[in-house]
Design a protein around this motif. Sequence first.
Motif, mmCIF file in Angstrom:
data_model
loop_
_atom_site.group_PDB
_atom_site.id
_atom_site.type_symbol
_atom_site.label_atom_id
_atom_site.label_comp_id
_atom_site.label_asym_id
_atom_site.label_seq_id
_atom_site.Cartn_x
_atom_site.Cartn_y
_atom_site.Cartn_z
ATOM 1 N N ALA A 91 0.840 -1.200 0.000
ATOM 2 C CA ALA A 91 0.000 0.000 0.000
ATOM 3 C C ALA A 91 0.875 1.249 0.000
ATOM 4 O O ALA A 91 0.603 2.208 -0.738
ATOM 5 N N ALA A 92 1.928 1.241 0.790
ATOM 6 C CA ALA A 92 2.817 2.400 0.869
ATOM 7 C C ALA A 92 3.526 2.643 -0.464
ATOM 8 O O ALA A 92 3.610 3.789 -0.920
ATOM 9 N N THR A 93 4.002 1.588 -1.107
ATOM 10 C CA THR A 93 4.718 1.771 -2.378
ATOM 11 C C THR A 93 3.791 2.221 -3.492
ATOM 12 O O THR A 93 4.217 2.907 -4.411
ATOM 13 N N GLN A 94 2.517 1.850 -3.406
ATOM 14 C CA GLN A 94 1.559 2.188 -4.457
ATOM 15 C C GLN A 94 0.725 3.427 -4.132
ATOM 16 O O GLN A 94 -0.063 3.873 -4.969
ATOM 17 N N GLY A 95 0.876 3.942 -2.928
ATOM 18 C CA GLY A 95 0.062 5.083 -2.523
ATOM 19 C C GLY A 95 -1.406 4.727 -2.435
ATOM 20 O O GLY A 95 -2.273 5.525 -2.779
ATOM 21 N N ALA A 96 -1.671 3.504 -2.002
ATOM 22 C CA ALA A 96 -3.045 2.997 -1.955
ATOM 23 C C ALA A 96 -3.475 2.770 -0.512
ATOM 24 O O ALA A 96 -2.651 2.668 0.400
ATOM 25 N N ASN A 97 -4.756 2.660 -0.325
ATOM 26 C CA ASN A 97 -5.329 2.341 0.968
ATOM 27 C C ASN A 97 -5.052 0.860 1.273
ATOM 28 O O ASN A 97 -5.281 0.000 0.413
ATOM 29 N N PRO A 98 -4.568 0.534 2.483
ATOM 30 C CA PRO A 98 -4.314 -0.872 2.817
ATOM 31 C C PRO A 98 -5.537 -1.779 2.651
ATOM 32 O O PRO A 98 -5.385 -2.950 2.284
ATOM 33 N N LEU A 99 -6.732 -1.251 2.894
ATOM 34 C CA LEU A 99 -7.931 -2.079 2.713
ATOM 35 C C LEU A 99 -8.143 -2.434 1.240
ATOM 36 O O LEU A 99 -8.602 -3.532 0.915
ATOM 37 N N THR A 100 -7.764 -1.528 0.348
ATOM 38 C CA THR A 100 -7.884 -1.794 -1.086
ATOM 39 C C THR A 100 -6.856 -2.840 -1.513
ATOM 40 O O THR A 100 -7.169 -3.740 -2.300
ATOM 41 N N VAL A 101 -5.651 -2.744 -0.969
ATOM 42 C CA VAL A 101 -4.624 -3.749 -1.246
ATOM 43 C C VAL A 101 -5.073 -5.100 -0.716
ATOM 44 O O VAL A 101 -4.931 -6.129 -1.390
ATOM 45 N N ALA A 102 -5.650 -5.103 0.478
ATOM 46 C CA ALA A 102 -6.135 -6.361 1.057
ATOM 47 C C ALA A 102 -7.192 -6.992 0.161
ATOM 48 O O ALA A 102 -7.219 -8.219 -0.010
ATOM 49 N N LYS A 103 -8.029 -6.166 -0.452
ATOM 50 C CA LYS A 103 -9.057 -6.689 -1.369
ATOM 51 C C LYS A 103 -8.401 -7.307 -2.600
ATOM 52 O O LYS A 103 -8.820 -8.371 -3.081
ATOM 53 N N ALA A 104 -7.352 -6.669 -3.129
ATOM 54 C CA ALA A 104 -6.635 -7.223 -4.287
ATOM 55 C C ALA A 104 -5.991 -8.560 -3.911
ATOM 56 O O ALA A 104 -6.097 -9.545 -4.657
ATOM 57 N N TYR A 105 -5.331 -8.598 -2.766
ATOM 58 C CA TYR A 105 -4.715 -9.845 -2.306
ATOM 59 C C TYR A 105 -5.773 -10.927 -2.080
ATOM 60 O O TYR A 105 -5.551 -12.092 -2.402
ATOM 61 N N GLN A 106 -6.909 -10.533 -1.522
ATOM 62 C CA GLN A 106 -7.976 -11.497 -1.263
ATOM 63 C C GLN A 106 -8.468 -12.120 -2.568
ATOM 64 O O GLN A 106 -8.765 -13.316 -2.616
ATOM 65 N N SER A 107 -8.521 -11.326 -3.638
ATOM 66 C CA SER A 107 -8.965 -11.874 -4.924
ATOM 67 C C SER A 107 -7.987 -12.924 -5.428
ATOM 68 O O SER A 107 -8.388 -13.923 -6.010
ATOM 69 N N PHE A 108 -6.701 -12.715 -5.188
ATOM 70 C CA PHE A 108 -5.701 -13.728 -5.551
ATOM 71 C C PHE A 108 -5.874 -14.975 -4.699
ATOM 72 O O PHE A 108 -5.752 -16.090 -5.192
ATOM 73 N N GLN A 109 -6.145 -14.763 -3.429
ATOM 74 C CA GLN A 109 -6.359 -15.901 -2.536
ATOM 75 C C GLN A 109 -7.599 -16.681 -2.953
ATOM 76 O O GLN A 109 -7.576 -17.919 -2.996
ATOM 77 N N ASP A 110 -8.668 -15.978 -3.300
ATOM 78 C CA ASP A 110 -9.903 -16.628 -3.751
ATOM 79 C C ASP A 110 -9.669 -17.465 -5.002
ATOM 80 O O ASP A 110 -10.307 -18.499 -5.194
ATOM 81 N N ASP A 111 -8.752 -16.997 -5.856
ATOM 82 C CA ASP A 111 -8.431 -17.714 -7.090
ATOM 83 C C ASP A 111 -7.376 -18.802 -6.888
ATOM 84 O O ASP A 111 -6.977 -19.472 -7.847
ATOM 85 N N GLY A 112 -6.892 -18.947 -5.661
ATOM 86 C CA GLY A 112 -5.893 -19.969 -5.367
ATOM 87 C C GLY A 112 -4.508 -19.632 -5.890
ATOM 88 O O GLY A 112 -3.673 -20.519 -6.054
ATOM 89 N N LEU A 113 -4.257 -18.356 -6.143
ATOM 90 C CA LEU A 113 -2.961 -17.938 -6.682
ATOM 91 C C LEU A 113 -1.969 -17.536 -5.593
ATOM 92 O O LEU A 113 -0.768 -17.466 -5.843
ATOM 93 N N VAL A 114 -2.479 -17.273 -4.405
ATOM 94 C CA VAL A 114 -1.617 -17.012 -3.255
ATOM 95 C C VAL A 114 -2.129 -17.817 -2.076
ATOM 96 O O VAL A 114 -3.302 -18.184 -2.014
ATOM 97 N N VAL A 115 -1.226 -18.101 -1.173
ATOM 98 C CA VAL A 115 -1.577 -18.815 0.047
ATOM 99 C C VAL A 115 -1.104 -17.985 1.232
ATOM 100 O O VAL A 115 -0.073 -17.333 1.168
ATOM 101 N N VAL A 116 -1.890 -18.031 2.299
ATOM 102 C CA VAL A 116 -1.559 -17.287 3.504
ATOM 103 C C VAL A 116 -1.016 -18.252 4.539
ATOM 104 O O VAL A 116 -1.606 -19.307 4.783
ATOM 105 N N LYS A 117 0.110 -17.876 5.095
ATOM 106 C CA LYS A 117 0.657 -18.619 6.227
ATOM 107 C C LYS A 117 0.512 -17.688 7.425
ATOM 108 O O LYS A 117 1.201 -16.671 7.510
ATOM 109 N N ARG A 118 -0.423 -18.040 8.294
ATOM 110 C CA ARG A 118 -0.740 -17.172 9.436
ATOM 111 C C ARG A 118 0.510 -16.775 10.201
ATOM 112 O O ARG A 118 1.339 -17.606 10.528
#
Length: 114
Positions: free
Chosen positions: A38-65
């Motif tokens: 978010a800082a590098t893109q000048g974006a809201n962290p919630l918007t970045v989280a939504k982009a990341y979530q879409s990748f997660q929904d598509d199985g393109l990223v995995v989260v390790k808690r």
Amino acid sequence: MADESKPVYLRLREIIAASILDGDYADGDLLPSVRAFAATQGANPLTVAKAYQSFQDDGLVVVKRGVGMFVADGATRRLREAERERFLDSVWPPVAAQIRRLGLRIDDLDLLKA
């Protein structure tokens, strides 16, 4: 090329996808944290989280808690296939039509310029 008519989270998703396809992040690599990206893109962290979530929904990223978000195994291949299909279905037809309209030949195009 950023399409200003697209929602910000989709533009951020395109940036992340391009980074994966360009080899900046390989399968298994740790992606930047939501706050860092978010800082590098000048974006809201919630918007970045939504982009990341879409990748997660598509199985393109995995989260390790507690560790972070990683590019999933096979994500690069799947992204490349999806982008090739999108290019050939949506982007190429009008480009090909314009090439025909202008009477361009393959020799007129410098395909090695980037």
